[in-house]
Design a protein around this motif. Structure first.
Motif, PDB file in Angstrom:
ATOM      1  N   ALA A  33       0.833  -1.203   0.000  1.00 11.30           N
ATOM      2  CA  ALA A  33       0.000   0.000   0.000  1.00 11.30           C
ATOM      3  C   ALA A  33       0.865   1.248   0.000  1.00 11.30           C
ATOM      4  O   ALA A  33       0.579   2.230  -0.699  1.00 11.30           O
ATOM      5  CB  ALA A  33      -0.923  -0.005   1.219  1.00 11.30           C
ATOM      6  N   GLN A  36       2.423   1.811  -3.442  1.00 18.56           N
ATOM      7  CA  GLN A  36       1.454   2.356  -4.394  1.00 18.56           C
ATOM      8  C   GLN A  36       1.281   3.861  -4.206  1.00 18.56           C
ATOM      9  O   GLN A  36       1.235   4.621  -5.176  1.00 18.56           O
ATOM     10  CB  GLN A  36       0.113   1.647  -4.214  1.00 18.56           C
ATOM     11  N   VAL A  37       1.198   4.299  -2.942  1.00 17.13           N
ATOM     12  CA  VAL A  37       1.004   5.728  -2.664  1.00 17.13           C
ATOM     13  C   VAL A  37       2.251   6.530  -3.035  1.00 17.13           C
ATOM     14  O   VAL A  37       2.170   7.576  -3.694  1.00 17.13           O
ATOM     15  CB  VAL A  37       0.658   5.943  -1.179  1.00 17.13           C
ATOM     16  N   HIS A  44      -2.749   7.532  -6.245  1.00 21.31           N
ATOM     17  CA  HIS A  44      -3.412   6.245  -6.010  1.00 21.31           C
ATOM     18  C   HIS A  44      -3.397   5.921  -4.522  1.00 21.31           C
ATOM     19  O   HIS A  44      -2.857   4.908  -4.087  1.00 21.31           O
ATOM     20  CB  HIS A  44      -2.732   5.121  -6.802  1.00 21.31           C
ATOM     21  N   GLY A  45      -3.977   6.801  -3.746  1.00 18.59           N
ATOM     22  CA  GLY A  45      -4.047   6.576  -2.307  1.00 18.59           C
ATOM     23  C   GLY A  45      -3.412   7.700  -1.529  1.00 18.59           C
ATOM     24  O   GLY A  45      -2.855   8.653  -2.081  1.00 18.59           O
ATOM     25  N   ASP A  46      -3.492   7.587  -0.203  1.00 19.38           N
ATOM     26  CA  ASP A  46      -2.929   8.596   0.685  1.00 19.38           C
ATOM     27  C   ASP A  46      -2.523   7.935   1.994  1.00 19.38           C
ATOM     28  O   ASP A  46      -2.447   6.699   2.074  1.00 19.38           O
ATOM     29  CB  ASP A  46      -3.935   9.735   0.925  1.00 19.38           C
ATOM     30  N   LEU A  48      -4.110   7.479   4.718  1.00 20.83           N
ATOM     31  CA  LEU A  48      -5.120   6.584   5.278  1.00 20.83           C
ATOM     32  C   LEU A  48      -5.120   5.226   4.575  1.00 20.83           C
ATOM     33  O   LEU A  48      -5.284   4.191   5.228  1.00 20.83           O
ATOM     34  CB  LEU A  48      -6.504   7.225   5.182  1.00 20.83           C
ATOM     35  N   THR A  49      -4.913   5.191   3.271  1.00 23.65           N
ATOM     36  CA  THR A  49      -4.910   3.903   2.576  1.00 23.65           C
ATOM     37  C   THR A  49      -3.712   3.046   2.985  1.00 23.65           C
ATOM     38  O   THR A  49      -3.796   1.820   2.990  1.00 23.65           O
ATOM     39  CB  THR A  49      -4.908   4.098   1.047  1.00 23.65           C
ATOM     40  N   LEU A  52      -4.818   1.513   6.221  1.00 25.41           N
ATOM     41  CA  LEU A  52      -5.795   0.462   5.937  1.00 25.41           C
ATOM     42  C   LEU A  52      -5.104  -0.787   5.401  1.00 25.41           C
ATOM     43  O   LEU A  52      -5.478  -1.916   5.742  1.00 25.41           O
ATOM     44  CB  LEU A  52      -6.828   0.967   4.930  1.00 25.41           C
ATOM     45  N   GLY A  53      -4.096  -0.596   4.552  1.00 22.92           N
ATOM     46  CA  GLY A  53      -3.350  -1.740   4.036  1.00 22.92           C
ATOM     47  C   GLY A  53      -2.661  -2.516   5.148  1.00 22.92           C
ATOM     48  O   GLY A  53      -2.700  -3.752   5.172  1.00 22.92           O
TER      49      GLY A  53
END
Length: 296
Positions: A33, A36-37, A44-46, A48-49, A52-53
């Motif tokens: 995750a 990706q960010v 593609h995310g921040d 928080l993601t 969450l990951g």
């Protein structure tokens, strides 16, 4: 007492070790995750993601591994159980080593998966600091505002709270929980830690989770800067979590568990019978409240 699935588990402890390793590979979904960010520069995310990951990776890792190994979260948790007499000391080195190897392989997997993205993002230069830094995808580094003592306190406090809550979830006298809910609550706990205590250094909380990927980045091209950055920060997320974990565990034992009212024997028997209907009871092969260890 450590959950055993019959005589097969007694004979094949290596299966438990390999499952712990698998659990940590799943746990590095959080690094995926983060990759990706970072490599998408936030498109593609921040923040928080990423959290969450990490949380969801832990949830599914526990579901995969809990039936065989008990799915220990990290060496700090294993050490705490050993201190409390609930896990054999002789297994601690093997469990810790499996966590470390699993974290290393997990980092390697994320690097291979995101190799092209990392190379494009960094311009082919693997950096630990700066706007094109990518080492932080895999392990923790202190924020610019964080002092050495601030980082030490951050990790002791965060890991103490984390372990205190983990032990509370496993304390059956706190109130029984449905089987399958524990992994979800652990994931919620990790998410809570991330959104409340993640800005200083990324809340590593787990020595193996930090050291394994750091060793990988050292050999994969980031070099010795991974150990020099932050004024030699690397050892703080390895030592401080053990201190904080023991502190949190003992705090719960002394202030909560030691003060539970003793349940009369007849009531205990009755409760076991009731809990056994519709669920796998406490004396069955599986315990309905089990996620990693039964804390009795």
């Amino acid at each position: 007492h450590f959950l055993e699935l019959g005589n097969l588990h007694k004979k094949y402890d290596t299966v438990k070790i390999l499952t712990c390793l698998m659990f940590h590979i799943f746990k590095l979904i959080g690094s995926g995750a983060a990759a990706q960010v970072v490599t998408s520069r936030g498109t593609h995310g921040d923040y928080l993601t990423i959290q969450l990951g990490s949380a969801l990776g832990a949830v599914f890792g526990i579901f995969v591994a809990r039936g065989v190994s008990g799915a220990h979260l990290n060496p700090v948790y294993s050490l705490s159980l050993c201190v409390l007499g609930r896990h054999p000391w002789k297994k601690l080195p093997l469990y810790s080593l499996s966590h470390l190897v699993g974290a290393f392989l997990g980092a390697a997997t994320v690097y291979l998966q995101y190799y092209d993205a990392i190379q494009t993002f960094s311009g082919g230069e693997l950096l630990v600091a700066g706007p094109n830094a990518t080492a932080g995808i895999f392990c923790s580094y202190p924020a610019d505002h964080l002092s050495f003592w601030g980082g030490l306190v951050d990790q002791v406090v965060a890991t103490a709270l984390f372990l205190l809550c983990c032990v509370a979830l496993e304390d059956q006298r706190n109130g029984p929980l449905p089987d399958g809910l524990h992994p979800v609550l652990v994931g919620a706990l990790i998410l809570t830690m991330g959104v409340s205590m993640g800005s200083n250094c990324g809340f590593p909380l787990n020595p193996a989770r930090d050291l394994g990927p750091r060793l990988f980045t050292f050999v994969a091209g980031w070099g010795e800067e991974v150990f020099k950055a932050g004024g030699g920060w690397w050892w703080v997320p390895i030592v401080a979590p053990f201190v904080g974990g023991l502190l949190g565990t003992l705090t719960y034992e002394l202030l909560i568990e030691a003060h539970h009212q003793t349940t009369p024997q007849k009531e205990k028997k009755s409760r076991r019978t009731i809990l056994g209907s519709g669920f796998k009871g406490l004396n069955n092969t599986y315990s309905r409240t089990k996620t990693y260890e039964i804390l009795m």
